[in-house]
Motif scaffolding. Structure first.
Motif, short mmCIF file in Angstrom:
data_model
loop_
_atom_site.label_atom_id
_atom_site.label_comp_id
_atom_site.label_asym_id
_atom_site.label_seq_id
_atom_site.Cartn_x
_atom_site.Cartn_y
_atom_site.Cartn_z
N GLN A 1 0.84 -1.21 0.00
CA GLN A 1 0.00 0.00 0.00
C GLN A 1 0.87 1.25 0.00
O GLN A 1 0.86 2.01 0.97
CB GLN A 1 -0.91 0.00 1.23
CG GLN A 1 -1.89 -1.17 1.23
CD GLN A 1 -2.50 -1.38 2.61
OE1 GLN A 1 -2.77 -0.42 3.33
NE2 GLN A 1 -2.69 -2.62 2.98
N PRO A 2 1.60 1.51 -1.04
CA PRO A 2 2.53 2.65 -1.05
C PRO A 2 1.83 3.98 -0.90
O PRO A 2 2.37 4.91 -0.31
CB PRO A 2 3.24 2.54 -2.41
CG PRO A 2 2.37 1.65 -3.23
CD PRO A 2 1.62 0.77 -2.31
N GLU A 3 0.59 4.07 -1.41
CA GLU A 3 -0.10 5.36 -1.37
C GLU A 3 -0.46 5.74 0.07
O GLU A 3 -0.43 6.91 0.44
CB GLU A 3 -1.36 5.34 -2.27
CG GLU A 3 -2.43 4.35 -1.90
CD GLU A 3 -2.09 2.89 -2.22
OE1 GLU A 3 -1.13 2.65 -2.97
OE2 GLU A 3 -2.78 1.99 -1.71
N VAL A 4 -0.80 4.73 0.87
CA VAL A 4 -1.15 4.99 2.29
C VAL A 4 0.06 5.54 3.03
O VAL A 4 -0.03 6.52 3.77
CB VAL A 4 -1.65 3.69 2.96
CG1 VAL A 4 -1.80 3.89 4.46
CG2 VAL A 4 -2.96 3.24 2.34
N PHE A 5 1.19 4.91 2.82
CA PHE A 5 2.40 5.35 3.51
C PHE A 5 2.88 6.69 3.00
O PHE A 5 3.41 7.51 3.76
CB PHE A 5 3.50 4.28 3.38
CG PHE A 5 3.30 3.14 4.32
CD1 PHE A 5 2.35 2.16 4.06
CD2 PHE A 5 4.03 3.06 5.50
CE1 PHE A 5 2.15 1.11 4.96
CE2 PHE A 5 3.83 2.02 6.39
CZ PHE A 5 2.88 1.05 6.13
N ALA A 6 2.68 6.91 1.70
CA ALA A 6 3.07 8.21 1.14
C ALA A 6 2.27 9.33 1.78
O ALA A 6 2.76 10.43 1.99
CB ALA A 6 2.87 8.20 -0.37
N ALA A 7 1.01 9.04 2.12
CA ALA A 7 0.15 10.05 2.76
C ALA A 7 0.74 10.49 4.10
O ALA A 7 0.56 11.63 4.52
CB ALA A 7 -1.26 9.49 2.95
N TYR A 8 1.45 9.58 4.76
CA TYR A 8 2.10 9.93 6.03
C TYR A 8 3.52 10.44 5.85
O TYR A 8 4.23 10.66 6.82
CB TYR A 8 2.14 8.69 6.96
CG TYR A 8 0.83 8.37 7.60
CD1 TYR A 8 -0.06 7.48 7.02
CD2 TYR A 8 0.47 8.97 8.81
CE1 TYR A 8 -1.27 7.18 7.62
CE2 TYR A 8 -0.74 8.68 9.41
CZ TYR A 8 -1.60 7.78 8.81
OH TYR A 8 -2.80 7.47 9.40
N GLY A 9 3.90 10.57 4.61
CA GLY A 9 5.26 11.03 4.34
C GLY A 9 6.29 9.94 4.59
O GLY A 9 7.48 10.22 4.73
N ARG A 10 5.85 8.70 4.64
CA ARG A 10 6.78 7.60 4.89
C ARG A 10 7.14 6.95 3.58
O ARG A 10 6.27 6.54 2.83
CB ARG A 10 6.14 6.53 5.79
CG ARG A 10 6.23 6.77 7.27
CD ARG A 10 7.57 6.40 7.85
NE ARG A 10 7.85 4.99 7.88
CZ ARG A 10 7.47 4.14 8.83
NH1 ARG A 10 6.71 4.56 9.81
NH2 ARG A 10 7.82 2.89 8.79
N GLU A 11 8.43 6.82 3.35
CA GLU A 11 8.84 6.14 2.12
C GLU A 11 9.01 4.66 2.41
O GLU A 11 9.32 4.28 3.54
CB GLU A 11 10.17 6.72 1.63
CG GLU A 11 10.00 8.07 0.99
CD GLU A 11 11.28 8.86 0.99
OE1 GLU A 11 11.31 9.91 0.35
OE2 GLU A 11 12.24 8.45 1.67
N ALA A 12 8.83 3.87 1.35
CA ALA A 12 9.06 2.43 1.50
C ALA A 12 10.55 2.19 1.48
O ALA A 12 11.24 2.60 0.55
CB ALA A 12 8.38 1.70 0.35
N GLY A 13 11.03 1.54 2.47
CA GLY A 13 12.47 1.25 2.48
C GLY A 13 13.04 1.37 3.87
O GLY A 13 12.34 1.65 4.83
N GLY A 14 14.31 1.20 3.96
CA GLY A 14 14.98 1.34 5.26
C GLY A 14 15.77 0.10 5.58
O GLY A 14 15.91 -0.83 4.77
N SER A 15 16.30 0.10 6.79
CA SER A 15 17.12 -1.03 7.20
C SER A 15 16.80 -1.40 8.63
O SER A 15 16.28 -0.59 9.40
CB SER A 15 18.59 -0.69 7.04
OG SER A 15 18.87 0.53 7.67
N LEU A 16 17.11 -2.61 8.95
CA LEU A 16 16.76 -3.18 10.25
C LEU A 16 17.89 -4.08 10.70
O LEU A 16 18.46 -4.81 9.89
CB LEU A 16 15.52 -4.04 10.01
CG LEU A 16 14.53 -4.30 11.12
CD1 LEU A 16 13.95 -3.00 11.63
CD2 LEU A 16 13.41 -5.18 10.60
#
Lengths: 290, 318
Positions: free
Chosen positions: B60-75
């Motif tokens: 759901q990339p559009e939902v996360f984009a609405a929060y200004g959150r990009e898909a990605g990162g590290s853990l």
């Protein structure tokens, strides 16, 4: 032939990598594989000995050193591992001849002089320790570990200013060695500089919290944060500056003239020691057993 | 809806799992793992974090984009050995709609100076070519050790290369995720822990009692068994890792095989076999906790490992 050499040097490098990462089981497997490939290569056996030494498996280390030396009686790595294993086992009788032979085989290895200096220091033979360490420093003048030990020896001999200078030199050269910090902390304690001792041990324990000796020293040093403990420690500081016969005479005089006060002082010292130990424990670990 | 599921399944079948083969010295494709999160017992918090940071942003990339959150990162997953970090990564590959690259760092190391860095760069480039992609770096401490402790220049170069690649991901900034696992997070270079790199630490603890019972059940599945009370074994194996439990099952199988050799018949694994095996083994996680406690107590400048101390306190570990 070049393929064999490539395989050999690859394995050798891998063993060194694995040792650095403390993956000793994998390193021993690689070393065993190297021995299977090169059964007459003394270096392969001495590398396996090195792996076992790192694992604190001294008997195995000695065994594989023996195998290496059977094939090459002057194998430097085997002698090195032999000596350092005896040192860590505190087998001084066995260490003495091994060290003599190792130094004959590799006279330009400063670490052997350092080992001798450390042993002499432990026995209280400070001047001889200093002479040995000077030879190590001549071969490697920029080794912070040697400078740290020298700082400690100078502090033992009462040369506090020199000890402090050596501390500064050592810290300029190396700021990420728990061993260096430990020796410098002992030197600082000997000089009565307890604040510096705590700082140095704090650095040592940050780097090596898994070393029991450093943990114990650090917790003991934290007790010196308490002024009462430092006050009862001050006679100890004075006593350290006296010669043995002076300590004996002072003790006899104290017993004759100040017997009741002496008993009070001893009780106070013991009580302060345990009270500050408890306070440090609670500060670090909370109200639970270690 | 069923068309969408079919399409999804078709896409998942096309996804690749890539690993670096040290014998061939190149990247090879393997089959996508069948494991999913359903196969991972417990670790709900960990699964939740991975879903939130990795799986849902792709779905759901559009939902996360609405929060200004990009898909990605590290853990960064850390914890005692044998508690499911690598297995979890395989489950992520099975769960996620992305390609999966599994890097074992010892495999990419080369004796030639500069080639290890080259291998590492190739891997990250391959990941970027195959977006969305999850890179799983196992045994991160083997690569990202503290550079101050490295005497050789070329060893420091490898850490530098990894830092460069991680920062490179930031600038490309789309759909490449990095999960790393380590047993010894305290050995990592502090630069790896900065924001944008591995600043999300997740502690993967040993399985709880219910999880241990599940693991035992899974390991015993398909083997001849008598009447077993796995909950009792699970109760007696406090702090055992998944690997420890697997060893118990192996020991029990050995006992049953020994009886079979004597009797000539198939002998089921009995409760006594399991009890005896559990009694003869100690939890291998205890050594890890002893070390972790020292680092958490004396060397935890950023308070990263306090949850380990809390876990130990909650489970009565000294």
């Amino acid at each position: 032939m070049s393929i064999q050499l490539d395989t050999y040097s690859t394995r050798y490098e891998r063993i060194q990598h694995l040792l650095k990462w403390k993956k000793y089981k994998e390193a021993s497997e690689e070393a065993m594989a190297l021995i299977r490939e090169e059964p007459e290569d003394a270096d392969a056996y001495s590398m396996l000995a090195q792996v076992f030494w790192k694992m604190d498996k001294y008997e195995e280390a000695h065994h594989w050193c023996g195998e290496a030396l059977r094939r090459d009686p002057e194998n430097q790595l085997a002698w090195f591992v032999k000596c350092i294993s005896y040192y860590e086992q505190k087998k001084w009788n066995e260490l003495k001849p091994a060290l003599a032979e190792a130094m004959r085989v590799d006279p330009y290895e400063p670490f052997y002089y350092y080992l001798q200096a450390d042993i002499l220091n432990q026995k209280g033979r400070y001047q001889e320790a200093k002479e040995q360490l000077l030879q190590a420093l001549e071969l490697n003048p920029e080794d912070a570990g040697y400078l740290a030990l020298m700082s400690y020896i100078e502090a033992q001999m009462g040369h506090f200013r020199v000890s402090k200078e050596l501390e500064e030199q050592a810290l300029r050269l190396e700021s990420e060695s728990d061993n260096v910090f430990l020796y410098l902390a002992w030197a600082a304690s000997r000089r009565g500089d307890y604040d510096q001792e705590i700082i140095l041990l704090g650095n040592a324990i940050r780097l090596a919290p898994d070393e029991k000796q450093i943990r114990d020293e650090y917790l003991e040093a934290l007790q010196k944060n308490y002024k009462l403990y430092r006050i009862v420690l001050s006679p100890v500081k004075l006593i350290r500056q006296l010669k043995p016969w002076q300590i004996l005479v002072s003790w006899m005089l104290a017993v004759i003239l100040f017997k009741p006060l002496l008993i009070v002082f001893i009780i106070l010292y013991i009580a302060t020691h345990w009270l500050t130990k408890l306070l440090v424990h609670v500060k670090i670990f909370g109200w639970r057993l270690k | 809806m069923s068309d969408r599921n079919d399409l999804d399944q078709h896409r998942r079948n096309k996804l690749k799992v890539i690993r670096f083969d040290k014998d061939d010295n190149k990247l090879v494709e393997t089959d996508k793992p069948k494991e999913t999160f359903a196969d991972v017992g417990g670790l709900e918090e960990v699964k939740k974090k991975i879903r939130l940071n990795f799986i849902l942003p792709l779905q759901q990339p559009e939902v996360f984009a609405a929060y200004g959150r990009e898909a990605g990162g590290s853990l960064l997953l850390y914890g005692p050995p044998g508690c499911g970090k690598t297995f979890l990564a395989r489950a992520v590959a099975g769960e996620i709609n992305a390609n999966f690259m599994h890097i074992e760092l010892q495999a990419i190391l080369s004796m030639y100076v500069g080639e290890s860095e080259h291998n590492l760069h190739d891997i990250f480039e391959k990941a970027r070519e195959n977006k969305p992609c999850v890179i799983f770096i196992d045994e991160l401490d083997a690569l990202g050790g503290n550079r101050n402790q490295m005497r050789q220049h070329h060893e420091r170069m490898l850490v530098n290369q990894l830092l460069l690649e991680l920062d490179g991901l930031q600038s490309f900034n789309d759909q490449v995720f990095v999960i790393a696992a380590t047993n010894t997070p305290w050995y990592l270079d502090s630069a790896l822990r900065r924001p944008g790199r591995f600043n999300h630490l997740i502690f993967v603890p040993p399985p709880e009692e219910a999880e241990r019972e599940t693991i035992l059940g899974l390991k015993l599945a398909g083997k001849p068994m008598g009447k077993l009370e796995l909950e009792r074994i699970a109760k007696d194996t406090r702090m055992f890792s998944g690997a420890d439990l697997e060893q118990i099952v192996r020991d029990s199988v050995e006992s049953a095989l020994e009886r079979m050799l004597k009797s000539g018949n198939i002998e089921p694994i009995t409760q006594d076999d399991l009890k005896k095996a559990a009694k003869n083994r100690k939890a291998t996680t205890l050594d890890w906790f002893a070390t972790a406690k020292n680092y958490a107590t004396f060397s935890d400048v950023n308070q990263d490992y306090q949850n380990v101390l809390e876990y130990m306190k909650a489970h009565g570990l000294r």
